[in-house]
Design a protein around this motif. Structure first.
Motif, PDB file in Angstrom:
ATOM      1  N   PHE A   1       2.940   1.175  -5.243  1.00 11.08           N
ATOM      2  CA  PHE A   1       2.852  -0.265  -4.978  1.00 11.08           C
ATOM      3  C   PHE A   1       2.886  -0.542  -3.475  1.00 11.08           C
ATOM      4  O   PHE A   1       2.227  -1.459  -2.990  1.00 11.08           O
ATOM      5  CB  PHE A   1       3.965  -1.023  -5.713  1.00 11.08           C
ATOM      6  CG  PHE A   1       3.819  -0.958  -7.194  1.00 11.08           C
ATOM      7  CD1 PHE A   1       2.877  -1.727  -7.853  1.00 11.08           C
ATOM      8  CD2 PHE A   1       4.606  -0.092  -7.947  1.00 11.08           C
ATOM      9  CE1 PHE A   1       2.711  -1.655  -9.224  1.00 11.08           C
ATOM     10  CE2 PHE A   1       4.460  -0.005  -9.324  1.00 11.08           C
ATOM     11  CZ  PHE A   1       3.506  -0.787  -9.960  1.00 11.08           C
ATOM     12  N   SER A   2       3.645   0.244  -2.761  1.00 13.19           N
ATOM     13  CA  SER A   2       3.672   0.113  -1.306  1.00 13.19           C
ATOM     14  C   SER A   2       2.283   0.377  -0.731  1.00 13.19           C
ATOM     15  O   SER A   2       1.792  -0.368   0.117  1.00 13.19           O
ATOM     16  CB  SER A   2       4.694   1.092  -0.722  1.00 13.19           C
ATOM     17  OG  SER A   2       4.795   0.940   0.655  1.00 13.19           O
ATOM     18  N   PHE A   3       1.621   1.418  -1.220  1.00 18.67           N
ATOM     19  CA  PHE A   3       0.284   1.743  -0.735  1.00 18.67           C
ATOM     20  C   PHE A   3      -0.749   0.699  -1.136  1.00 18.67           C
ATOM     21  O   PHE A   3      -1.694   0.434  -0.403  1.00 18.67           O
ATOM     22  CB  PHE A   3      -0.128   3.141  -1.213  1.00 18.67           C
ATOM     23  CG  PHE A   3       0.454   4.230  -0.369  1.00 18.67           C
ATOM     24  CD1 PHE A   3      -0.283   4.796   0.649  1.00 18.67           C
ATOM     25  CD2 PHE A   3       1.751   4.664  -0.572  1.00 18.67           C
ATOM     26  CE1 PHE A   3       0.255   5.779   1.449  1.00 18.67           C
ATOM     27  CE2 PHE A   3       2.305   5.649   0.219  1.00 18.67           C
ATOM     28  CZ  PHE A   3       1.559   6.219   1.233  1.00 18.67           C
ATOM     29  N   MET A   4      -0.565   0.097  -2.290  1.00 16.22           N
ATOM     30  CA  MET A   4      -1.464  -0.988  -2.693  1.00 16.22           C
ATOM     31  C   MET A   4      -1.295  -2.187  -1.756  1.00 16.22           C
ATOM     32  O   MET A   4      -2.283  -2.831  -1.387  1.00 16.22           O
ATOM     33  CB  MET A   4      -1.194  -1.398  -4.136  1.00 16.22           C
ATOM     34  CG  MET A   4      -1.636  -0.385  -5.152  1.00 16.22           C
ATOM     35  SD  MET A   4      -1.157  -0.933  -6.811  1.00 16.22           S
ATOM     36  CE  MET A   4      -0.766   0.633  -7.563  1.00 16.22           C
ATOM     37  N   LEU A   5      -0.065  -2.459  -1.353  1.00 14.13           N
ATOM     38  CA  LEU A   5       0.176  -3.547  -0.399  1.00 14.13           C
ATOM     39  C   LEU A   5      -0.432  -3.206   0.959  1.00 14.13           C
ATOM     40  O   LEU A   5      -1.004  -4.073   1.628  1.00 14.13           O
ATOM     41  CB  LEU A   5       1.669  -3.827  -0.275  1.00 14.13           C
ATOM     42  CG  LEU A   5       2.295  -4.516  -1.490  1.00 14.13           C
ATOM     43  CD1 LEU A   5       3.816  -4.445  -1.432  1.00 14.13           C
ATOM     44  CD2 LEU A   5       1.821  -5.960  -1.579  1.00 14.13           C
ATOM     45  N   PHE A   6      -0.338  -1.929   1.383  1.00 14.30           N
ATOM     46  CA  PHE A   6      -0.983  -1.512   2.635  1.00 14.30           C
ATOM     47  C   PHE A   6      -2.482  -1.766   2.555  1.00 14.30           C
ATOM     48  O   PHE A   6      -3.092  -2.292   3.478  1.00 14.30           O
ATOM     49  CB  PHE A   6      -0.744  -0.022   2.915  1.00 14.30           C
ATOM     50  CG  PHE A   6       0.682   0.362   3.197  1.00 14.30           C
ATOM     51  CD1 PHE A   6       1.613  -0.550   3.672  1.00 14.30           C
ATOM     52  CD2 PHE A   6       1.097   1.664   2.986  1.00 14.30           C
ATOM     53  CE1 PHE A   6       2.925  -0.188   3.931  1.00 14.30           C
ATOM     54  CE2 PHE A   6       2.404   2.049   3.248  1.00 14.30           C
ATOM     55  CZ  PHE A   6       3.317   1.130   3.715  1.00 14.30           C
ATOM     56  N   ALA A   7      -3.091  -1.375   1.435  1.00 16.62           N
ATOM     57  CA  ALA A   7      -4.535  -1.572   1.266  1.00 16.62           C
ATOM     58  C   ALA A   7      -4.886  -3.056   1.270  1.00 16.62           C
ATOM     59  O   ALA A   7      -5.883  -3.470   1.862  1.00 16.62           O
ATOM     60  CB  ALA A   7      -5.004  -0.912  -0.034  1.00 16.62           C
ATOM     61  N   ALA A   8      -4.044  -3.863   0.618  1.00 17.40           N
ATOM     62  CA  ALA A   8      -4.307  -5.307   0.522  1.00 17.40           C
ATOM     63  C   ALA A   8      -4.279  -5.992   1.881  1.00 17.40           C
ATOM     64  O   ALA A   8      -4.877  -7.051   2.060  1.00 17.40           O
ATOM     65  CB  ALA A   8      -3.295  -5.965  -0.412  1.00 17.40           C
ATOM     66  N   ALA A   9      -3.604  -5.389   2.843  1.00  8.93           N
ATOM     67  CA  ALA A   9      -3.548  -5.992   4.177  1.00  8.93           C
ATOM     68  C   ALA A   9      -4.910  -5.981   4.851  1.00  8.93           C
ATOM     69  O   ALA A   9      -5.198  -6.843   5.683  1.00  8.93           O
ATOM     70  CB  ALA A   9      -2.533  -5.247   5.042  1.00  8.93           C
TER      71      ALA A   9
END
Length: 187
Positions: A80-88
């Motif tokens: 989920f952390s990496f998904m948030l990174f991608a979403a940025a």
């Protein structure tokens, strides 16, 4: 440990620059946007390299015994952390809920790593970057950051999820080589 501390200071220091709007404005006016962003990126990268080298070389100084489930929680929730990174950096509906997906990703990353590690170097790295991310969320909100109002197709969200999972999988594989810690040996 000095290299790690220096890396954190350089990385956080350069990322504090946008919170000083007047100084940032003067630098942009003096150097132009390309040069400003270029120097910002170079200094950030140097800080990141110092952090990685410092973390690998830091002696293990035990502070607390992390809970047995901390590593499993990190393994489960880090995607989920990496998904948030991608979403940025990708268009998605996540920005309709927060203008700060990267900062929330860093906060989650830091909290999960603190749940799995109980040493001084981990507290310095994950504690300082997690605290900085929370500070930056408040600072950006005070400077007028707002959620997006644009509804995007769910295919954009699927792309963010896919990119986040791919990046997570790659980092799971590279983690022992980059940071000296094999994540998948949870025994």
């Amino acid at each position: 440990m000095l290299i790690l501390i220096l890396g954190i200071l350089v990385f956080v220091g350069i990322h504090l620059l946008p919170t000083f709007s007047a100084l940032r404005g003067r630098l942009l006016a003096q150097w132009g946007e390309k040069k400003y962003k270029g120097l910002f990126s170079v200094v950030s990268f140097i800080g990141l390299l110092l952090i990685i080298v410092g973390m690998v070389k830091a002696p293990f100084v035990h502070l607390w015994l992390p809970p047995f489930w901390g590593k499993y929680l990190a393994l489960l929730l880090m995607p989920f952390s990496f998904m948030l990174f991608a979403a940025a950096n990708m268009p998605s509906n996540i920005k309709r809920f927060t203008p700060h997906p990267m900062l929330w990703g860093v906060t989650l990353w830091a909290a999960l790593h603190l749940s799995a590690n109980g040493d001084v170097a981990s507290l310095l790295l994950f504690g300082s970057l997690g605290a900085f991310a929370l500070f930056d969320i408040v600072s950006a909100n005070r400077r007028g950051a707002t959620e997006s109002t644009e509804a995007l197709p769910l295919s954009k969200d699927a792309m963010v999820v896919g990119a986040g999972l791919l990046a997570y999988g790659v980092l799971l594989f590279l983690h022992p080589y980059l940071f000296g810690v094999p994540v998948l040996s949870l025994g």
